[in-house]
Each structure stands twice: as C-alpha cells, then as structure tokens.
Design a protein around this motif. Structure first.
Motif, PDB file in Angstrom:
ATOM      1  N   ASN A 177       0.729 103.626  18.433  1.00 45.11           N
ATOM      2  CA  ASN A 177       0.671 102.285  17.853  1.00 45.11           C
ATOM      3  C   ASN A 177      -0.779 101.975  17.448  1.00 45.11           C
ATOM      4  OD1 ASN A 177       3.477 101.898  18.668  1.00 45.11           O
ATOM      5  ND2 ASN A 177       2.635 101.704  20.743  1.00 45.11           N
ATOM      6  N   PRO A 178      -1.302 102.708  16.463  1.00 40.55           N
ATOM      7  CA  PRO A 178      -2.745 102.704  16.172  1.00 40.55           C
ATOM      8  C   PRO A 178      -3.288 101.341  15.795  1.00 40.55           C
ATOM      9  CG  PRO A 178      -1.502 103.731  14.391  1.00 40.55           C
ATOM     10  CD  PRO A 178      -0.549 103.555  15.534  1.00 40.55           C
ATOM     11  N   LEU A 179      -4.492 101.079  16.286  1.00 36.20           N
ATOM     12  CA  LEU A 179      -5.171  99.821  16.015  1.00 36.20           C
ATOM     13  C   LEU A 179      -5.833  99.846  14.639  1.00 36.20           C
ATOM     14  CD1 LEU A 179      -6.923  99.347  19.481  1.00 36.20           C
ATOM     15  CD2 LEU A 179      -4.951  98.047  18.628  1.00 36.20           C
ATOM     16  N   VAL A 180      -5.862  98.700  13.996  1.00 40.15           N
ATOM     17  CA  VAL A 180      -6.583  98.568  12.728  1.00 40.15           C
ATOM     18  C   VAL A 180      -8.044  98.941  12.920  1.00 40.15           C
ATOM     19  CG1 VAL A 180      -7.347  96.943  10.957  1.00 40.15           C
ATOM     20  CG2 VAL A 180      -4.998  96.840  11.800  1.00 40.15           C
ATOM     21  N   SER A 181      -8.635  98.533  14.042  1.00 38.51           N
ATOM     22  CA  SER A 181     -10.055  98.816  14.291  1.00 38.51           C
ATOM     23  C   SER A 181     -10.332 100.311  14.365  1.00 38.51           C
ATOM     24  CB  SER A 181     -10.518  98.134  15.578  1.00 38.51           C
ATOM     25  OG  SER A 181      -9.771  98.588  16.695  1.00 38.51           O
ATOM     26  N   SER A 182      -9.403 101.096  14.917  1.00 38.15           N
ATOM     27  CA  SER A 182      -9.586 102.554  14.963  1.00 38.15           C
ATOM     28  C   SER A 182      -9.599 103.142  13.559  1.00 38.15           C
ATOM     29  CB  SER A 182      -8.466 103.197  15.787  1.00 38.15           C
ATOM     30  OG  SER A 182      -8.480 102.743  17.114  1.00 38.15           O
ATOM     31  N   CYS A 183      -8.749 102.617  12.701  1.00 39.78           N
ATOM     32  CA  CYS A 183      -8.709 103.095  11.317  1.00 39.78           C
ATOM     33  C   CYS A 183      -9.993 102.747  10.582  1.00 39.78           C
ATOM     34  CB  CYS A 183      -7.505 102.501  10.592  1.00 39.78           C
ATOM     35  SG  CYS A 183      -5.917 102.939  11.325  1.00 39.78           S
ATOM     36  N   GLU A 184     -10.502 101.549  10.825  1.00 35.13           N
ATOM     37  CA  GLU A 184     -11.752 101.163  10.179  1.00 35.13           C
ATOM     38  C   GLU A 184     -12.900 102.054  10.651  1.00 35.13           C
ATOM     39  OE1 GLU A 184     -14.662  97.256   9.553  1.00 35.13           O
ATOM     40  OE2 GLU A 184     -12.677  97.013  10.486  1.00 35.13           O
ATOM     41  N   ALA A 185     -12.928 102.373  11.953  1.00 33.65           N
ATOM     42  CA  ALA A 185     -13.983 103.246  12.486  1.00 33.65           C
ATOM     43  C   ALA A 185     -13.900 104.637  11.871  1.00 33.65           C
ATOM     44  CB  ALA A 185     -13.859 103.325  14.008  1.00 33.65           C
ATOM     45  N   ALA A 186     -12.690 105.155  11.719  1.00 29.39           N
ATOM     46  CA  ALA A 186     -12.524 106.479  11.105  1.00 29.39           C
ATOM     47  C   ALA A 186     -12.926 106.447   9.637  1.00 29.39           C
ATOM     48  CB  ALA A 186     -11.079 106.939  11.253  1.00 29.39           C
ATOM     49  N   GLY A 187     -12.618 105.348   8.959  1.00 33.03           N
ATOM     50  CA  GLY A 187     -13.028 105.218   7.562  1.00 33.03           C
ATOM     51  C   GLY A 187     -14.533 105.245   7.416  1.00 33.03           C
ATOM     52  N   LYS A 188     -15.220 104.593   8.339  1.00 27.00           N
ATOM     53  CA  LYS A 188     -16.689 104.606   8.318  1.00 27.00           C
ATOM     54  C   LYS A 188     -17.217 106.020   8.514  1.00 27.00           C
ATOM     55  CE  LYS A 188     -20.736 102.675  10.671  1.00 27.00           C
ATOM     56  NZ  LYS A 188     -21.214 101.840  11.803  1.00 27.00           N
ATOM     57  N   LEU A 189     -16.626 106.767   9.457  1.00 27.04           N
ATOM     58  CA  LEU A 189     -17.046 108.151   9.691  1.00 27.04           C
ATOM     59  C   LEU A 189     -16.817 108.999   8.444  1.00 27.04           C
ATOM     60  CD1 LEU A 189     -18.009 110.435  11.536  1.00 27.04           C
ATOM     61  CD2 LEU A 189     -15.646 110.673  12.353  1.00 27.04           C
ATOM     62  N   ALA A 190     -15.658 108.840   7.806  1.00 28.87           N
ATOM     63  CA  ALA A 190     -15.361 109.604   6.589  1.00 28.87           C
ATOM     64  C   ALA A 190     -16.378 109.309   5.498  1.00 28.87           C
ATOM     65  CB  ALA A 190     -13.951 109.265   6.101  1.00 28.87           C
ATOM     66  N   ARG A 191     -16.735 108.038   5.354  1.00 29.61           N
ATOM     67  CA  ARG A 191     -17.702 107.633   4.321  1.00 29.61           C
ATOM     68  C   ARG A 191     -19.084 108.220   4.606  1.00 29.61           C
ATOM     69  NH1 ARG A 191     -16.310 102.853   4.467  1.00 29.61           N
ATOM     70  NH2 ARG A 191     -17.864 101.990   5.902  1.00 29.61           N
ATOM     71  N   GLU A 192     -19.520 108.141   5.865  1.00 30.50           N
ATOM     72  CA  GLU A 192     -20.843 108.663   6.229  1.00 30.50           C
ATOM     73  C   GLU A 192     -20.915 110.177   6.086  1.00 30.50           C
ATOM     74  OE1 GLU A 192     -21.216 107.179  10.183  1.00 30.50           O
ATOM     75  OE2 GLU A 192     -21.957 105.199   9.545  1.00 30.50           O
ATOM     76  N   PHE A 193     -19.796 110.857   6.347  1.00 30.17           N
ATOM     77  CA  PHE A 193     -19.744 112.310   6.233  1.00 30.17           C
ATOM     78  C   PHE A 193     -19.635 112.763   4.784  1.00 30.17           C
ATOM     79  CE2 PHE A 193     -16.908 116.200   6.557  1.00 30.17           C
ATOM     80  CZ  PHE A 193     -17.933 117.071   6.918  1.00 30.17           C
ATOM     81  N   GLY A 194     -19.203 111.866   3.933  1.00 27.88           N
ATOM     82  CA  GLY A 194     -18.993 112.231   2.535  1.00 27.88           C
ATOM     83  C   GLY A 194     -17.682 112.953   2.303  1.00 27.88           C
ATOM     84  N   ALA A 195     -16.674 112.631   3.109  1.00 23.38           N
ATOM     85  CA  ALA A 195     -15.364 113.293   2.972  1.00 23.38           C
ATOM     86  C   ALA A 195     -14.773 113.024   1.591  1.00 23.38           C
ATOM     87  CB  ALA A 195     -14.423 112.798   4.055  1.00 23.38           C
ATOM     88  N   GLU A 196     -14.203 114.060   1.015  1.00 26.13           N
ATOM     89  CA  GLU A 196     -13.537 113.943  -0.288  1.00 26.13           C
ATOM     90  C   GLU A 196     -12.029 113.848  -0.155  1.00 26.13           C
ATOM     91  OE1 GLU A 196     -15.522 116.628  -3.367  1.00 26.13           O
ATOM     92  OE2 GLU A 196     -16.264 117.453  -1.469  1.00 26.13           O
ATOM     93  N   PHE A 197     -11.511 114.194   1.009  1.00 23.18           N
ATOM     94  CA  PHE A 197     -10.078 114.028   1.266  1.00 23.18           C
ATOM     95  C   PHE A 197      -9.859 113.964   2.772  1.00 23.18           C
ATOM     96  CE2 PHE A 197     -10.663 118.621   1.247  1.00 23.18           C
ATOM     97  CZ  PHE A 197      -9.744 119.136   2.147  1.00 23.18           C
ATOM     98  N   LEU A 198      -8.658 113.560   3.154  1.00 18.63           N
ATOM     99  CA  LEU A 198      -8.278 113.419   4.550  1.00 18.63           C
ATOM    100  C   LEU A 198      -7.115 114.351   4.873  1.00 18.63           C
ATOM    101  CD1 LEU A 198      -8.147 109.507   4.807  1.00 18.63           C
ATOM    102  CD2 LEU A 198     -10.082 110.985   5.386  1.00 18.63           C
ATOM    103  N   ILE A 199      -7.075 114.802   6.115  1.00 20.44           N
ATOM    104  CA  ILE A 199      -5.915 115.520   6.631  1.00 20.44           C
ATOM    105  C   ILE A 199      -5.449 114.778   7.881  1.00 20.44           C
ATOM    106  CG2 ILE A 199      -5.003 117.671   7.575  1.00 20.44           C
ATOM    107  CD1 ILE A 199      -7.228 119.167   6.088  1.00 20.44           C
ATOM    108  N   GLY A 200      -4.229 114.268   7.859  1.00 21.47           N
ATOM    109  CA  GLY A 200      -3.650 113.620   9.023  1.00 21.47           C
ATOM    110  C   GLY A 200      -2.684 114.564   9.704  1.00 21.47           C
ATOM    111  N   ILE A 201      -2.852 114.746  11.026  1.00 16.36           N
ATOM    112  CA  ILE A 201      -1.996 115.660  11.786  1.00 16.36           C
ATOM    113  C   ILE A 201      -1.404 114.903  12.966  1.00 16.36           C
ATOM    114  CG2 ILE A 201      -1.861 117.826  13.057  1.00 16.36           C
ATOM    115  CD1 ILE A 201      -4.413 118.737  11.694  1.00 16.36           C
ATOM    116  N   GLY A 202      -0.073 114.909  13.061  1.00 15.05           N
ATOM    117  CA  GLY A 202       0.540 114.272  14.226  1.00 15.05           C
ATOM    118  C   GLY A 202       1.877 113.661  13.902  1.00 15.05           C
ATOM    119  N   GLY A 203       2.280 112.737  14.775  1.00 11.61           N
ATOM    120  CA  GLY A 203       3.477 111.955  14.540  1.00 11.61           C
ATOM    121  C   GLY A 203       3.145 110.739  13.713  1.00 11.61           C
TER     122      GLY A 203
END
Length: 372
Positions: A70-96
């Motif tokens: 039941n993921p929190l909005v805040s966790s998604c925002e934190a991951a988005g910040k990490l992706a932006r700082e890393f310069g990610a060009e795409f995402l891979i989601g693994i799980g349920g």
C-alpha cells in the motif's frame, strides 16, 4: 457491438523473457532506476535477472527498495527525486501491485516539480518511460494506467491515471517463474484480486465486446487454477497452475483497462487500510454479492457467461467461499455508513450491475457485517 480498445503496452511473456530483453532495455536509455519492495524482487530472482541484463548492456542503474505494501505518496516522491538526481532515462518496476503502481507515480515525480497530492491533479505531459515486471499473479497493474497509492495525511487509498496515457508501461515482461516463491496465502489473495477484476469488469455497464472476451478467458483460467491449487502447500503448486494464474491476471488486467472495477474495490479498501486485510481477500469479501447483483440485473449476460464456461455461477460462489480467509471486525452502523459514503461518488458504483447507490451499499455492508 462495441469494439473500442486501447492498450499501448508491449507485453513480452514466457520463460527467461527478461534475460532475453537486452535490446528492449537498451532502446530506452543508458541509465535507469529500479523500483522494488524490500525483498520480494530479490527472493524470486527477478532483480538478479534484470541487473544481469543491464550489466550486459552497459546500462547504469540504481535500486530504490523503499516501496512497502500500500505504497505511500511520499515514498514515490522520494524515489522520483532519486531518479532525477541520478539522471535516470527510464524506470524498471519489479514486484506486485505496490511497486508497479508506485513506479507509475515515480515516472511523473522524476520529471516534474510535483509534491505530494499533486500527483492527483492535472499532470504535465512529461514522464519517464517504464518497464514493469510482475512477480505476483493478481494485480494486473502491468497492463493498466491505474496507480493506487496511500495518501500520507489520511492513510486512505486513492487512485490516479494520466489522461495522456503516460501512466501505461512501455514494456511488460511476464515470466511465471517469478511467482513460484509466493506463499500459499499470498497466492490465493492475489488470485482472488484477479478474479474480482475479471468478474467486476465483465458485468460492468461500460464493458465492451473486447473486454468481455478477455474477462471470460481470465475467469476461466483463474477458476481452473484455483480449483487445482486450493489447500495445497506451496511446494506442491505446479508451475503450469502458476502460469495460468499469471496470465489470468493479465487477461483480467486488460479487462479493467477498459472497464475499471466495480463496487468490490472501494468497499474493500477500508479493510486493508484499517485492519490489514490483504487487498485481494478484502475485495473478495464483496464478490459473491457482486455476482448476485449481476444475476439479478444482468440475467442474460450472467447465463451467457456460465453457459460459455460450462459450469454454474454457484460453483464460483462456492469457490470464493472456500478461499475467503477474513475475520470480519465488529463495526458500528456509523462506520459502515462512512464506508458507503466514501464509495458513492466513484465510478466503481456507477458501473456496477443495477443501480448501485450509497443506500444499497449501506444495506449490503450491514448484511455482511451482521448488523441486519
């Protein structure tokens, strides 16, 4: 007849499909963020397969494993910040469903100046492309644009979808072997979620000929597999049955991509939020009554479905009863009234069989929770 259909996702399925997917990953960029929960992606082998392919392709990556159930909005925002700082060009989601739904939100947080519940607003036409790899057989999130997140401030679930289609995955990899590590109770709960999707979608007022085709096939393979695996220890569940459940969940996901879900989902949310009932079990609490409503209000379609399947609706009702494992809490009428009020404004009520109103939901809740 209604032939409307839209699904812009490329699905790649079968044994070792991730290990053969190097060209797909390379086509999306040279840096990516992998989104997972704490342990399941590693335990089932999907994370190792994925990172091996990325290493072979020379693609740099980082792993964000902070997605809980039941993921929190805040966790998604934190991951988005990490992706932006890393310069990610795409995402891979693994799980349920939790990591997959979270990845859809992260795609927008990574590219835009969004904070918290901004994700539920009018989203910019800018998001990272996604690859989704399912490791459970229930959510169908791989093939829908929907993302259900928990709002930090309220503790309640709320869904979003992007009207421009950017919350769809670009690619989906589906390998049944990743579901083999799931315990029996989790396997049953996720399969019940998929069965809810297929049945809710089939009897939805906005169903189409195409969605009905996918729903019918999904119901058939999920019911067959559940009959095969019920009461079996995890070690005795055959891979052929896990394969049926995984692809059944995708059939059901394609169904709700068109129809959305019915009243089982919004009525079930509070059981997960307040009483930690697994999502599939929570929705299935209401599924038998959904079928009874369908039989009453859509009798011709009900008979056509089970005529095609070759067994009666009573068989499915009995199966659901056998697999339900929920100790219902003792609740007041006021609490049940609030649950009914919460679901009433949603499209889930609108598209359910008959005229499903707040008053009808309240009466149903009182019946199920023994207050009549």
């Amino acid at each position: 007849m209604d032939f409307d259909f839209y699904l812009p996702t490329h699905i790649i399925s079968g044994a070792e499909c991730v290990r053969g997917g190097g060209a797909v990953f390379s086509s999306l960029g040279r840096k990516c963020l992998i989104v997972t929960g704490k342990s399941s992606a590693k335990a089932c082998g999907a994370l190792d397969d994925c990172t091996a392919v990325l290493d072979e392709q020379g693609i740099a990556y980082r792993v964000f494993d902070g997605i809980g159930q039941n993921p929190l909005v805040s966790s998604c925002e934190a991951a988005g910040k990490l992706a932006r700082e890393f310069g990610a060009e795409f995402l891979i989601g693994i799980g349920g469903g939790s990591p997959l739904d979270a990845t859809k939100a992260i795609a927008f947080f990574a590219c835009n100046d969004l904070h918290g519940v901004d994700i539920y607003g009018d989203l910019p036409k800018n998001a990272l492309p996604m690859v989704l790899i399912g490791t459970t057989a229930g959510t169908g999130s791989e093939v829908t644009p929907y993302s259900v997140l928990t709002v930090d401030e309220t503790g309640r679930k709320r869904s979003f979808r992007d009207k421009h289609g950017l919350s769809y995955a670009s690619y989906v990899f589906s390998d049944p072997k990743y579901t083999a590590s799931l315990p029996y109770d989790f396997t049953i709960s996720t399969a019940l979620d998929a069965l809810c999707h297929a049945l809710e979608g089939y009897f939805a007022s906005n169903a189409t000929d195409i969605s009905d085709m996918f729903a019918t096939r999904g119901i058939d393979v999920i019911v067959q597999a559940l009959e095969n695996i019920k009461n079996k220890p995890k070690e005795e569940i055959l891979m052929s049955d896990r394969e049926m459940l995984l692809y059944g969940s995708l059939y059901a996901g394609v169904t709700i991509n068109t129809t959305g879900t019915g009243f089982c989902h919004p009525l079930g949310y509070f059981l997960t939020e307040e009483y930690q009932v697994p999502h599939g079990q929570a929705c299935a609490v209401f599924l038998r009554d959904y079928l009874r409503e369908a039989k009453e209000h859509l009798s011709d379609k009900y008979e056509a479905l089970f005529g095609t399947l070759g067994y009666s609706g009573n068989k499915v009702l009995a199966l659901i009863g056998e697999l339900l494992d929920v100790d219902l809490p003792v609740l007041s009428e006021n609490t049940l009234k609030e649950v009914a009020q919460r679901g009433a404004p949603t499209g889930n009520f609108l598209h359910s069989p008959g005229v499903f109103t707040e008053e009808k939901a309240f009466a149903l809740l009182k019946k199920i929770f023994n207050l009549l």
